[in-house]
Design an enzyme around this catalytic site. Sequence first.
Site, mmCIF file in Angstrom:
data_model
loop_
_atom_site.group_PDB
_atom_site.id
_atom_site.type_symbol
_atom_site.label_atom_id
_atom_site.label_comp_id
_atom_site.label_asym_id
_atom_site.label_seq_id
_atom_site.Cartn_x
_atom_site.Cartn_y
_atom_site.Cartn_z
ATOM 1 C CE1 TYR A 433 0.699 0.010 4.422
ATOM 2 C CE2 TYR A 433 -1.591 -0.545 4.784
ATOM 3 C CZ TYR A 433 -0.341 -0.312 5.284
ATOM 4 O OH TYR A 433 -0.129 -0.386 6.620
ATOM 5 C CD GLU A 434 -0.344 5.515 1.597
ATOM 6 O OE1 GLU A 434 -1.458 5.352 2.093
ATOM 7 O OE2 GLU A 434 -0.082 6.444 0.808
#
Lengths: 571, 571
Positions: A433-434
């Site tokens: 994620y990110e």
Amino acid sequence: MPFTPPVTEQRFVLDTVVRLPDLAAVDRFAAASPDVVDAVLEGAGQFAAGEWAPLARVGDTVGAKWTPEGVVMPAGYAQAYRDYVEGGWGTIGAPEQWGGQGLPFALQTAVLETLGGANMGFALCPTLTVGAIEALQHHGSAEQQAAYLPKLSTGEWTGTMNLTEPQAGSDVGALRATATPRDDGTWSIKGTKIYISFGDHDMAPNIVHLVLARTPGAPAGTRGISLFLVPKYRLDADGQPGAFNDVRVVSIEHKMGLHASPTCVLSFGDEDDCVGELIGPEFGGIRAMFTMMNNARLNVGLQGVQVAEGATQAAVAYALERVQSARAGAASRDSVRIVEHPDVRRMLLRMKAQTQAARALVYYAAGQVDRAGLGDADARDRLEITTPLAKAHGTDLGNEVASLGIQVHGGMGYVEETGAAQFFRDARITPIYEGTNGIQAADLVGRKLGLSGGAAFASLLADIRAEAEHPTLRALVDACEAVGAHLAAAGHDDRLAGSYPFLMMLSVATCGWLMERQGRLATGDEAFAAMKRAAVAFYLDQIVPEALGLRAAATASAEVLYAVPAEAFAA
Amino acid sequence: MPFTPPVTEQRFVLDTVVRLPDLAAVDRFAAASPDVVDAVLEGAGQFAAGEWAPLARVGDTVGAKWTPEGVVMPAGYAQAYRDYVEGGWGTIGAPEQWGGQGLPFALQTAVLETLGGANMGFALCPTLTVGAIEALQHHGSAEQQAAYLPKLSTGEWTGTMNLTEPQAGSDVGALRATATPRDDGTWSIKGTKIYISFGDHDMAPNIVHLVLARTPGAPAGTRGISLFLVPKYRLDADGQPGAFNDVRVVSIEHKMGLHASPTCVLSFGDEDDCVGELIGPEFGGIRAMFTMMNNARLNVGLQGVQVAEGATQAAVAYALERVQSARAGAASRDSVRIVEHPDVRRMLLRMKAQTQAARALVYYAAGQVDRAGLGDADARDRLEITTPLAKAHGTDLGNEVASLGIQVHGGMGYVEETGAAQFFRDARITPIYEGTNGIQAADLVGRKLGLSGGAAFASLLADIRAEAEHPTLRALVDACEAVGAHLAAAGHDDRLAGSYPFLMMLSVATCGWLMERQGRLATGDEAFAAMKRAAVAFYLDQIVPEALGLRAAATASAEVLYAVPAEAFAA
């Protein structure tokens, strides 16, 4: 699982890697005196170990639950969150103007490490709030700031980031959520967002969603995206949460780990009654998103540190207790604690070294946030080039260390009650994620390598060279320079094919530099210094050489990847 | 999750790596004609894909359950197991004398790969039965063989291995279970065993436990251990399961993965009514255990192949379907399937290459089982030295590939419903059980490096050198030779400190050799050959150089590990 805040180490890294005293010499950060820093680290440690760590297991086994009325957190979380707010732990780095303490981001990073080391899933909630604060601080109107920042700065309200949609993951430009102008200057928001961490919960009276959406007639792709502020409850005349704003949590994901963090599917405007405010200019969404995202990337890299620290502590405790077999070659045939066996000791020292390396890398980048905030353009460049390293390598190390932690536990590591498995499961989302770590590598070779005409990269190497003494580390810096030049001149495919190994090489070179410096400066507390020097020696002598082995992969042509058609991979 | 048996690849590896045609030229294996091999591979593939793969998910989500009456498998397992028995899939390598087909162990390995590729947790049950067959075949009396081998060979009854106790894990010599002589020549068994895979279940009318225990007055440590045959139900006069033999399943572990496989705590003789028969001579337990264990180690290495194959298939399928972003540098700005992006393609090719490498290594060792069985002393040595490589590196690769599989899936990979997470969770036990990978490394440097006066190691290197052409591979072989010489001359601590990196280097050298050979021999089916050559090129050009980066760690002194006292690791 008991958690011991690594305060001495944090203090040392803030001193030697971040060079926090230099920052505190500037008016803006004058409050960050040694006494204050000590008090913050100690206090956060006591709070996190005492109140958040005991909730880590129930966070995993019970987890956040979806109900028709919204997400319900496990028992104890709401109270522990209120105690966090009341203790002021959310305000460390928040702007003083809005009730924050205005302390350096690097110090906030240390506090967040401690919170997440105690309970990684829980700490994701404040992490996201920090992103919302950053976005509003840099792009919000004065009214928006006044209405929201005081509550976000204390953590009384929490924040979220709403980017992803089913068809728009890494390709955020593909999103379809819409914002339609209303008569009063606000916007009607409609769409479905997925993977929204802490998109709903029962710990705060309001949740402030920052939502990327398209306005009517907006250009395709990322250029047509705008950012909206969409509270769960609209503010009434007194600025208090009032009417429900038609934001529904449809479901939460059934994930492999991080169960304390509800990963929500949010539906905006099912009843055509979801009102948002534009943040910054129309089509300014992608820029605002990067404001949120850049620091969020560092904070995800920090999650690697969190999980590495927790996993290492657990493995060390087990190895100091578990007795099994005599030591090979020892005069005594008595069984010893497994910490005495060389290969177990090797794993533990590797865990220590990699945890320290990850911490140094992420804290270093966090220090550049503070320096860039003071207007230092070189620091801005340095932050830009170290952000993908901190995010990707920090999370990779978190995963490596968590896996070693299971291995040290042997069969017990695979049994959930031991707790080693939770670190391993929790960690696995962080390289995703990110911005996946592959996206970080693409960012490194696509944007950062050529940043400021290549000066950002060159100056990082120059700084390492100016200080590095270990011959293998110097060889690695040379290799990074050569590979960087090769990739900068390469075509898209070759550059991307080598991007990940190159990211690993440059990350290890940067970590090696910061580790070597720590080894040189480790004096005073002799027990701490001896452990630090051992970890540094292990890092330089054994881990840095591994990175040299990646050179071939970093400079390999993409041709082999496309030697067969895509379908042949399924044959 | 659909599963496609990799029949073409298996056939090719059996031909080129195992050199099965050479084996089939010997009377003992004359039955392994090309037609039979094809029929077995195809048939096993159809069976596994059709009947076992569809049960993999329920095995994970529901899992085996403990009840007071014993362990209950998830719906469908008992029937699918009976179909396995009736289809004769358990008899491939079992001795003809006892109703088996007497086909090569290497072919049985391929069948087991297919079963476990379809459903790894399920396939552990037959894997353990094979261990029991081996032990009885080599160490059982004629009566024991006649009574048990026919039922074990078909799989009608299943087998288990009972080594571990709470205080006796890697240190099996610390076990305390007892066997006391009874008047009729049998033994009364008493004790608790843990981590007993398929220690109980409801798929077969009897379970044959092979149990390590101590007889009265036995010497301490491994020299005082004996092996006992302890059925769940004693055989009646007709040789059928009769009276309950006082073996109780106390509980099953709550594991991170492999939920279809019940990991049991077994209590023997709670009512002093558990009867066992000695297998082989008193105090011959450790020798018999190694008979079971050596092939079991290969079969655990094979689990690495199973999970790697499954994870790769899933990731490829996803990458061929998921559309996200335009390709960098492409004329078209249309989004493409993610398989077209260089870094995704790199991950997929790495998964293919590592899966093939693991398969080559494990199958190669399996072929040595067959050759050693024919009385070839060199093959016995080769088996001995490649067993720790196959077990440790095979399982390490399974874990690496499963992790890459999650990464290719992005956020979806972290959501359990996708299935990528199950591979990752299932795989994590494999570097631990049947001797942790650290134990394998200790075995390599402690026993195998000096086997036959060092000739076992030297001849492996010589064989690789005789065939290897790639300069990096040749450099790696040179490095292995130098490191091996260094470790052979080193003290215990240094040797063990370098054992794991050395194991990795020697494993990659062996895989590189077998991969290069496959690349050379890949002709005929052009689509298959092109994919094989790409995987081989990637392996030799990009993975082999990484192993060279381990040389420093493999030759590092243990001094740094002991620079600080053990307790300092907790500070």
